[in-house]
Design an enzyme around this catalytic site. Structure first.
Site, mmCIF file in Angstrom:
data_model
loop_
_atom_site.group_PDB
_atom_site.id
_atom_site.type_symbol
_atom_site.label_atom_id
_atom_site.label_comp_id
_atom_site.label_asym_id
_atom_site.label_seq_id
_atom_site.Cartn_x
_atom_site.Cartn_y
_atom_site.Cartn_z
ATOM 1 N N SER A 85 -21.184 16.256 -7.075
ATOM 2 C CA SER A 85 -20.070 16.954 -7.801
ATOM 3 C C SER A 85 -19.752 18.386 -7.168
ATOM 4 O O SER A 85 -20.691 18.997 -6.709
ATOM 5 C CB SER A 85 -20.570 17.161 -9.320
ATOM 6 O OG SER A 85 -19.885 17.997 -9.887
ATOM 7 N N ARG A 143 18.762 -15.637 0.023
ATOM 8 C CA ARG A 143 17.924 -14.529 0.552
ATOM 9 C C ARG A 143 18.297 -13.075 -0.525
ATOM 10 O O ARG A 143 19.544 -12.609 -0.401
ATOM 11 C CB ARG A 143 18.078 -14.049 1.967
ATOM 12 C CG ARG A 143 17.360 -12.760 2.467
ATOM 13 C CD ARG A 143 17.231 -12.754 3.839
ATOM 14 N NE ARG A 143 16.681 -14.222 4.384
ATOM 15 C CZ ARG A 143 17.945 -14.857 5.070
ATOM 16 N NH1 ARG A 143 18.728 -14.294 5.264
ATOM 17 N NH2 ARG A 143 17.542 -16.020 5.575
#
Lengths: 354, 354, 354, 354
Positions: A274, A313
């Site tokens: 940290s 398509r």
């Protein structure tokens, strides 16, 4: 550059997966597309559709073409697909009199979908190997800690005692189911696409099916009837990816809960530091497994939406797959990589009161 | 490299948005993080928390540091966040005796969240300008074609006659609502985050709030109580983004329907070419607006999931935001760019039987 | 019958919310639709569109009609909307010579969307009241336990000490933001819809806007230009609902974590029993808050998808809203109900070592 | 009552599916739960765990118990599951000395998950039959209209000519893939769950596996190791449902596009009426297929999220399945029903210029 965590200069340290991501570079895609065009020419020559000389010229050019990426980019913005421009560049490289034989009878989608299949094939092998390795690692944990007592917990409350082996079995069984499905998933999802403009291979006369069969052999892909507007194959594959990452999310969530101070059911080596609290050892990998599971659980929705693919398509639905599927693959790869690291970082599970 | 369409070498021609994407590079992020650290030092010096000399040394180092990206990448993989390593590099650059004053009282999340706010601020301005431009472009279409008759269509069937202006109004009103909300959205979503490890600014004694206020002034951001575990601010912003792209998806869907052969209610200049069919002029932009709308409609789910953010910092939930929010921003930017292009490509709407 | 947990004979004990659910019965919907038709007739009479006698006959019939639900059901299956059949039944009840004045100039969507707004209005009031009550309950917890020490936890690891009040503030601030937004959300989301077949009120000549204004006054709804194909209003409202339940999901997740055996940071009265383990007291409400947050975080995606609403009315997109929005409202109502119960069940938070 | 379109008094005319919905009533659930308890007693008696007299008393009571639904509802609100109260009522009905043998060694999740499997089994048969019927109906269309010319359309523009048969094949192939997967999907997804409180069948000594095997035979379900916290089985099933509805969404979208005025590629009998426009014949079924596809594509995200199922039982994740899975099943059933109606309503596809 890096909108995406998967190839971000520093976030890729957490989310990245070089082995997977390398299959989704522009270079890998172009390479696979050129491989399609080269083998298509060969297959068409073998079936007498084009001359052998044309096929040789095309194969040769495919092997050496270094595409003008800027032109590809501009054309993609205009055409919605890269293929028209790539074919134009390839034809220029092939030159006369063979240029017109490049891409003969094919359409953009044949090239793009087959390129995807060509690249997904090795990706699946990597994922399968990792599944095997992860199962081995969990098996090793079972040998070492399986007999340790562990409190069974339901609804986040202590329930009754069980063993570490019982918990490990919950983590392993879904992975074994994925491995059991593997061959069938690969077979049904990864197939060549070759249909021409609307799926009918109209320019190949009666020889369409034979060319397709020949081409699939050359490419090492499953032959398949055209599936240009039937996206269920890829959706089923995406489902399998998310089933993998989802089960690993449960593994990660369990580990994060077991690692809580005050619970202390697991000890891990490493763990993240940290910026503010030097004493902390965060179970980062466990958390990211949850993140990746939830990420894929969201993305999968887009794949299912993309099945509503209008007519022969849909630019709209097809492009949505491009935005999402590579990320699902990458997230699944990262998930397996991190799960393996996490399994290997385990120093102890359960209490040692054997 | 390019899992993501937004910074893909050729797909970015279709989906990219340099003006937006540039705010999400690693360099831009690091720059904003160092700006946070520099201004934090200044603010803390002004409030007597650290010495002016320390602040000067820190500000100077922030201005010149060229981070070791490889080290940042490795550390992010270990720590889950980049900040601990970035602060380490910055402290090394600052040197003694001031190194310990770097990042004083802050935590990783302060740096990362505030960096995001700093970069979202100019992004929002860009989007606002594009909304204005798009509204102008639609207004211009109204002037040119608004009186043209157009068949109103409901449930994909001809209903009754209306005008082009009626259809244009349907496209414009949602954009005007977004513009009307703009100031409030910006104000409520883009705020400084400064809370220290668990939001309590514990190291700053009673001066926490004053430092935070001073820092927000220096950074030009809205001051705000800590929101480290309260992600509704960012979710509300993401909602606004998706409201923009969703309404543009309707615009795109309508244009694609109007441009159908046999319907021919709109004429567009440009239009995408096909690798197989030279005669086609595909309404690519219209389709991609639909794609981007559906993409954001999926991603928004992840942001809402990420509100379940446990305790004072959820690595799992926070990281999910990183995976998704930049993509939502980029998709919204692209959506506005493409919509503007599309509006400008209109040659005719409705019939010309005036 | 009960596909849905919200009106399931026994699951509604967990998920139900009579006060909210009662607004989404078929009866409530029909009642509001008839109210629309009655007030439309009145407004049209006042503006001279129809005769006062017609209006009286219609208002009277609206007050007494008991619709044939089976016929409504069959017609909805055929027409996709209930309104044509409801209007047919209403016209039969009104009789000649006024029957043709029923529903004059309106379309199905006007009736259905306005009925929704009429029923959402009181729902919002209920939710606002619950938000106020919940804030009061959390304030009370702050008075009782706010000074208690509590370990701040980040990444599921103990970080540094803070107080219960700090944690309570994380739970409350998002609720206060929702309350602060309330008036604006209500104003912008809840509006009358009146546009006729394609939004142009074509049958009302030049009087359309005046009738709409009059009708909105009669119904007590915000007047608004037609928004039949612009669904951002409702999406913004759904976002607000999910922001509420999402923040409550964080509250629930935190409580479930705090209630773990071995952590014991909270003591709750009640708690669910187990069929197998008599000793257990499960934090059921806390868990369900997480469930409801994640449920809404999923459903919100459908609302955003539904913005892609083609042309003047999309049966596909509009029907998707019907499937999802009532559930989002009910989940949010249940979430607030359960959160309030949970807040009131708290016996202790933090350690009592004051 | 009716938050849900699936059992709404009139909306069910559009979305409902009596054959499916009937499996998800409270009565059907209670019936299946009591069947579990009865057969559990039998199996335990056969394996010598409880006395035959106890088993007989329990089986008898299970056959006649009419549960107090109000009490079930209240208890579900308290316990989060219905089973503790149902077992209490059953024990009261069984009376002494056998009451304590009711539910012996089982837990709530065993009862609820197995009840689901018992009801999903016949649902799957219904869906399979509909898939077969739909394939037959499409085959019939192929015989009648397959040779008709049809314009192939890509990116919503006319591409090149093909036949109606080509389009029909696009609709059929995904359904055939679902049928081909059917046996395996059923086998892998529908299994008995029996594990006791934490999956270890701790109360049954060494006889757990034998009782489970015996019970699975009695119930006609696939025997399976405990999967209480491994939800991939149900997620895979939900994926299959959404693959069905997704492909039908493409069918519906295509039909809606073909039915447009000006395109007129399909003629349908019936079609929905409008409250305002008597001339309209709306392709309602086609639109609703799109709606249902998109609905399931959203819901599937919740199922994938629910795989992050912490420890031995997650109230949060498990309850999320309850909210969503029945709706996915009902939507899929409705989708098949409507698709079959739509296929049968086709009067012509393509031009008749044979």
């Amino acid at each position: 550059m890096a909108i995406s965590v998967f190839d971000h200069p520093f976030l890729s340290g957490l989310f990245g997966d070089d082995e997977i991501v390398s299959r989704f570079t522009a270079e890998a895609d172009v390479g696979a597309m050129l491989s399609f065009e080269a083998h298509l020419a060969r297959a068409e020559a073998e079936e007498g559709i084009i001359d052998p000389e044309s096929a040789e010229a095309i194969e040769s050019a495919c092997g050496t073409l270094v595409p003008d990426m800027d032109a590809l980019r501009a054309a993609t913005g205009r055409d919605g697909v890269v293929v028209a421009e790539l074919v134009r560049q390839l034809r220029a490289a092939v030159g006369e009199p063979h240029a017109s034989k490049v891409h003969f009878g094919a359409t953009s989608q044949d090239v793009i979908d087959t390129s995807l299949s060509l690249r997904l094939m090795p990706v699946l092998q990597v994922l399968k190997e990792r599944l095997d390795q992860l199962d081995d690692a969990l098996d090793e944990l079972d040998r070492r800690f399986g007999a340790n007592p562990l409190m069974g917990r339901t609804r986040m409350q202590a329930a009754i005692a069980m063993t570490v082996g019982d918990r490990l079995a919950e983590w392993r069984r879904p992975l074994l189911r994925r491995l059991a499905e593997f061959e069938e998933v690969q077979r049904s999802a990864i197939a060549m696409q070759f249909g021409g403009p609307v799926g009918t291979l109209d320019k190949l006369g009666g020889k369409g099916e034979r060319v397709r069969k020949r081409l699939s052999d050359l490419l090492g892909l499953e032959d398949a009837e055209t599936w240009h507007s039937e996206r269920d194959r890829l959706v089923g594959l995406a489902d399998w990816f998310s089933l993998v990452s989802g089960s690993l999310g449960k593994f990660g969530q369990d580990v994060a809960l077991m690692a809580q101070n005050g619970i202390d059911e697991i000890a891990l080596s490493g763990g993240g530091g940290s910026s503010a609290m030097a004493h902390k050892h965060n179970p980062v990998g466990a958390e990211i497994l949850v993140t990746l599971a939830r990420f894929n659980a969201v993305q999968i929705s887009a794949m299912h939406q993309a099945m509503v693919h209008e007519q022969e398509r849909s630019g709209a639905a097809w492009s949505l797959e491009w935005m999402v599927l590579p990320q699902i693959v990458a997230a699944t790869g990262a998930s397996l990589r991190i799960a393996l690291d996490l399994a290997c970082a385990v120093q102890r599970i359960g209490s040692d009161s054997r």
